[in-house]
Design a protein around this motif. Structure first.
Motif, PDB file in Angstrom:
ATOM      1  N   LEU A 145      47.944  34.315  51.415  1.00 17.09           N
ATOM      2  CA  LEU A 145      47.652  33.761  52.727  1.00 17.09           C
ATOM      3  C   LEU A 145      48.599  32.600  53.006  1.00 17.09           C
ATOM      4  N   ARG A 146      48.919  32.405  54.286  1.00 17.86           N
ATOM      5  CA  ARG A 146      49.699  31.224  54.668  1.00 17.86           C
ATOM      6  C   ARG A 146      48.736  30.088  54.981  1.00 17.86           C
ATOM      7  N   MET A 147      48.376  29.364  53.960  1.00 15.27           N
ATOM      8  CA  MET A 147      47.399  28.298  54.145  1.00 15.27           C
ATOM      9  C   MET A 147      48.048  26.953  54.402  1.00 15.27           C
ATOM     10  N   ARG A 148      47.419  26.177  55.313  1.00 15.54           N
ATOM     11  CA  ARG A 148      47.931  24.832  55.580  1.00 15.54           C
ATOM     12  C   ARG A 148      47.344  23.883  54.546  1.00 15.54           C
ATOM     13  N   PHE A 149      47.737  24.134  53.306  1.00 15.13           N
ATOM     14  CA  PHE A 149      47.129  23.444  52.180  1.00 15.13           C
ATOM     15  C   PHE A 149      47.470  21.949  52.183  1.00 15.13           C
ATOM     16  N   GLY A 150      48.632  21.612  52.692  1.00 15.90           N
ATOM     17  CA  GLY A 150      49.028  20.200  52.760  1.00 15.90           C
ATOM     18  C   GLY A 150      48.057  19.379  53.596  1.00 15.90           C
ATOM     19  N   LEU A 151      47.556  19.979  54.652  1.00 16.74           N
ATOM     20  CA  LEU A 151      46.577  19.279  55.488  1.00 16.74           C
ATOM     21  C   LEU A 151      45.275  19.066  54.706  1.00 16.74           C
ATOM     22  N   LEU A 188      40.368  29.536  57.615  1.00 13.76           N
ATOM     23  CA  LEU A 188      40.559  28.459  56.636  1.00 13.76           C
ATOM     24  C   LEU A 188      41.349  27.303  57.244  1.00 13.76           C
ATOM     25  N   TRP A 235      44.966  18.836  51.525  1.00 11.04           N
ATOM     26  CA  TRP A 235      45.218  17.829  50.494  1.00 11.04           C
ATOM     27  C   TRP A 235      45.175  16.419  51.087  1.00 11.04           C
TER      28      TRP A 235
END
Lengths: 398, 398, 398, 398
Positions: C318-324, C282, C326
């Motif tokens: 999960l440790r998602m890089r959600f900020g990226l 992801l 977004w």
């Protein structure tokens, strides 16, 4: 670029290549603009809708410079053009669009509200489309260049596929728009009415959209032979006036998932020696469409058709079997194609060898001077798409 | 439930309430089914499309039991009905749909492929719609019940809003479908042609979809007064045959964002004493629609109209100004509404007090025995939506 | 059909072919049903998600009969089955769906509300999916048959393409759903994470949807070689932990139009000897997706993963890089594929020779008795899709 | 316009009103442009995302002029501005967008490819958004004016609703984008996380989109009281850490049709005295969303958050319960709102009295000089939306 030459409409049945004004950085109202570019025209195609004018079926004035299918190289740019440069090779959508009005912001560039004082929508070299000078010429001006133009990423690569890429200005997106509007998708059974260049482009579009079967109907043998040669199922309309039966003979039932009208108002009745009958195609598509289907209608229907034998049709009135369409819950999708909505992705498909459109429409390169002959041959129904080559660059490239 | 009574069509202009067969768990072909339920009809409305039959504009056979707008309580269920129970109060979409064919799986329940051997799409109590017995009766059978029916979550709450909820079977989803197809959204300027119940439902739908302005046009003064009273801008069509001007007088320009045809084939020419002119509404909507707009067409157009004065119209042919529509890049969206696509969400809006549809359409409850009078009054253009109350439960509830 | 045999899960790493009960016309709660059919299983495939169970990464109970990818012939039908007949050859979506609830009516058959008391969504032979008996067996029962099944129109034609058609039950629609959700269209540059069968099916789907370039990444050499052989651009993930660079090496920039995760929660970190790292795929897809792009995520992520080394991941965190994601305005599209939304059109594409999926996924037919060996080989990463042939009909057909 | 004054960021917790440069017709790189206009700022709002900078949670440099919510009057225009005139009153989307790149042509103006060399997407007065000078000032320059600006049709009418119209520059479209992305429609049950101005705007948007029930959750009593006063169902998050239970108490089941995250990365754990917990809102929305639902996520998540206590969150990593989202087939929709996609229609809704957004967000007009106080009050959670009035025109208008 002191001199310029272009294809000029001189009255019903007559076009000639003449000296014309060099393009200017101004709009048809004479206002100076900074957002335009001047192009050296690399290729420019003859279009079926040009024929409507040349046949005298419109109110096009004599002296009009024709041509709305343009690919070219930027040789001059206005001060407001920020993302394009002199030397770039670009594809020009046939629609002139401002990129700033409500409809352009919504991707509906076929009905731009600012480029034509008479009505929504503009084009180059076309009657009632805003007075923008046509591009069947050596040079042409394109306004709102940053918005309207797409640059080919690699010039040499582009020149090696220029016969395909020249179709991005109109017929390929137009055929694609028809296919998309008709709901063509993976696995669809598709019927395309009309085996001229737009019909073939619609068929090619259906193919790359994943259609399972692509049929294409016409009255003319030469076009059907060509359609068959490039991989589509020909439907010989002269054989019967029951399209349902012709369809059933191919796919086992008298019904398709998606139907596309690439003929328009100059339609003829099916069967041998069909007379002009403007609603024939639409009515036959309603008959074969599945319930809940969609009709894509890129074929041109006009508001006024002074040359029609049918009095109602002279005012754009058609005798449509609308009750049948309603009973089947059909929808009907019309209008000029907003080329910018599709040309980038179609360019990518061409550049990556997925869409051999030149071969499919039988692109035939001729010189600018041969344009009048091209118009005559195309009018007779030659299974060819004529591409003018004003500077000899296509012939050099091949 | 040994006995049953219902509204029966007896020929042009004549309906009567008669004893009819008790509903059976079988389909029109006589095959026994397990997926049906028998309903005690709690409410059932008279519809404008019933009028087409009663006026003799169709081939409806004498003896046909009318009624396709049904709300009821389950009193018996087949062995295959798993998610509904006896005692449930349910809304019945006017479309009969199998829930198992390609179009039903795609939510196009208006053109189900299995419930009508004659063509796609079925309905209760309607000519050429598959032979399903109508529900303007005390009892009725509904097939494929788990698929077709929606249960009201709370019976007492539902009975307190039953005049609103009864509109879920047809006119509210039908008006909503028209509005959705026309592209109505937040901030839209909307014109609805026809101030009958479906027109009012379309106007109410436009309102809850967030429209900024909702205009509604009709020839008839009483209907327009009612439309105004419930919050819409009335457009008095008898004043002018230029709809553009009437629209401009309200919103400052002769154009709307979204236009909905809630009239259909029995349209009349605008202006005083307009004669029947089947394409009038469609043509006028093309004239006022913005470029790139969509026409929602829930109004019924028929394949055959033997009663029309216009010979072409007898075979469903209309003189449409299609060239104008094409020039504006319009799309046209037709057909029976797939009620199931919308009725759940509209039910929620009603249950949470967001959509006072009964008031908007002027729901008027009458007994089953008064149905013939209701038909007559409605035919004269009464600004009322008649709701039949076969068991007196609505009158008890209020 | 007195006897039946099937593949049974016996604990981590162990499956066996055993005698099992003959299928019954009842649901997992033991209620008799009339809407089901009994199939003689013609083909049934081993799936990557079966492996999650067999590896002991789930709470699957010992004794569970595996198998949710089923094609078969109807040998018995319930009284409510109206549109299918004994003898029909049908494809079975892996989702068990009722066709009667809100989500099924909306085509979201992957989250049917009625077939699994534990949560939304059911499947055959799968832990926590409602208890429906699996189909890696000689015979199996399918409920709601009219809704769930699609009949092949011509049995002989279908048997001649059965290795392709067997992929309609799961992996082909699953890959297609991923591609559609990722926004793949004509001309797209596409990256598929994972070169197992679902990844290959996603790549094939991207291809038929018109993609210009289809890249497919994996850690495993054999799979990549096969991917290349069938026409996709292999991305060798063991070479680098910077996916951007690997992508740029192929298409000239570190960005794709559409990205599809066909790996799921058992992902490993890129680079040589990558450890399990559930959010790796992801996060890497966010890095390469274009701004405004969409991620299609058919790869399975689980709510509980007791076998994970990562404590957070044991509870589906999960440790998602959600900020990226977004910052790039991405959208993320997850969940079980609603097979019925796609299988008809994909069937048409196969029947008309447009989608050679068997070749692309390297369909390899083995006997039912060889299933345990198939599970082992597949677990080791064989570039094969194993198709079980319980009655020898596939081997006979070829 | 020789002089100019604006709100300047001076370091964590400090803003001041200072003399700043007069706006120039040039882009941040210093290149002269012809497509811009200079605005006299009529209103400009303080935004929650300004707070992220002022709290020191970003790398915003000292000296940055703040402000991206701008409404103004054109006092000067470049030679390429064709469709706007000096004197026009216009709304400015917070996104700076070129109108000429691929994403702008696709209406994705939140990720314009040309206005920010660092990444996709630009804004006025914001860190890492391209260096465009902010508009919490007396005057400001807006580039690509014809594309970016929308003119109010009637200036006097607009001034009478200016407290509402000032919300068009950001929070109203942002809330609306969240609602649209979450799939809110007629009849939806909706939950909005966060009762600040964007949350209230999302709730108002859900309302005009036809939602049946609109709940809004927050930790702060004052905000909840205000939310209740303007018509929404308050959810008191400090009462419980089980959002499901709070939702069930209102609508009878622990589930909503549509959920919108208007909080973003500075989220706190629910329950009394919740600590900062960046994934809390996302995880709780997954828990309450219906299967097959969509999450609208207008709340800001950042790529780097140096001020976070959570080390992973410092690099934009969140501990998301993604497995739960996958099991429910959810989709997640993120990113800056493309304001131009919505502001025209929302303007129409305001002008026709359908959307009293000023009242809903409690618009509170203060002078430019009071901006520092406004920042402080807003930071403490005042249930107000502060509107700066640099020239005293709003106070004059009322």
């Amino acid at each position: 670029m002191a001199a310029n030459r272009g294809v000029v409409y001189l009255g019903p049945g007559k076009v000639d290549v003449q000296s014309i004004d060099a393009p200017k950085m101004e709009n048809p109202a004479g206002k100076k603009i900074n957002h335009g570019v001047i192009l050296k025209v690399v290729s420019t195609n003859i279009c079926g809708s040009d024929q409507h004018m040349v046949r005298g079926r419109t109110t096009a004035p004599k002296g009009l410079v024709l041509g709305h299918e343009i690919t070219g190289e930027i040789i001059e740019k206005g001060s407001d053009v920020e993302y394009l440069n002199v030397g770039d090779l670009v594809t020009v959508p046939f629609n002139v669009a401002c990129g700033r009005c409500r409809t352009c912001r919504d991707q509906l560039t076929g009905v731009c509200l600012n480029v034509n004082p008479g009505r929504a929508g503009g084009a180059y070299g076309y009657v009632d489309m805003g007075g923008w000078v046509g591009g069947q010429a050596e040079y042409v001006m394109v306004p709102y260049a940053d918005f309207n133009l797409i640059k080919f990423p690699d010039k040499a690569q582009a020149m090696s596929k220029i016969r395909d890429l020249t179709m991005l200005s109109d017929i390929l997106p137009t055929g694609f728009h028809g296919a998309v509007n008709a709901g063509v998708g993976v696995g669809s059974i598709v019927y395309v009415a009309g085996a001229g260049p737009v019909g073939l482009a619609a068929a090619a579009s259906a193919q790359i959209l994943g259609a399972a079967v692509v049929m294409i109907g016409d009255m003319q043998a030469e076009r059907l032979q060509h359609a068959k040669k490039v991989g589509f199922e020909p439907i010989v309309l002269s054989k019967s006036n029951k399209l349902e039966e012709l369809i059933a003979a191919v796919v086992g039932k008298p019904e398709v998932d998606a139907a596309i009208d690439c003929v328009g108002f100059e339609a003829r009745a099916h069967g041998a020696n069909g007379e002009e009958a403007p609603a024939t195609v639409l009515n036959s598509l309603m008959a074969i469409s599945r319930a809940g289907g969609k009709l894509g209608i890129p074929g041109l229907y006009v508001t006024e058709d002074p040359g029609s034998k049918d009095e109602a049709a002279q005012h754009g009135n058609l005798r449509m079997r609308f009750g049948l369409g309603w009973a089947k819950s059909l929808s009907f999708h019309t209008g000029q194609t907003p080329v910018l909505k599709y040309n980038r992705q179609l360019m990518q498909a061409i550049l990556h060898d997925r869409l051999p459109i030149a071969k499919i429409v039988n692109a035939t390169v001729i010189s600018l001077d041969d344009a009048p002959q091209g118009y005559q041959d195309f009018d007779k129904g030659a299974a060819k798409k004529f591409v003018l080559d004003p500077h000899g660059e296509l012939r050099k490239a091949s």
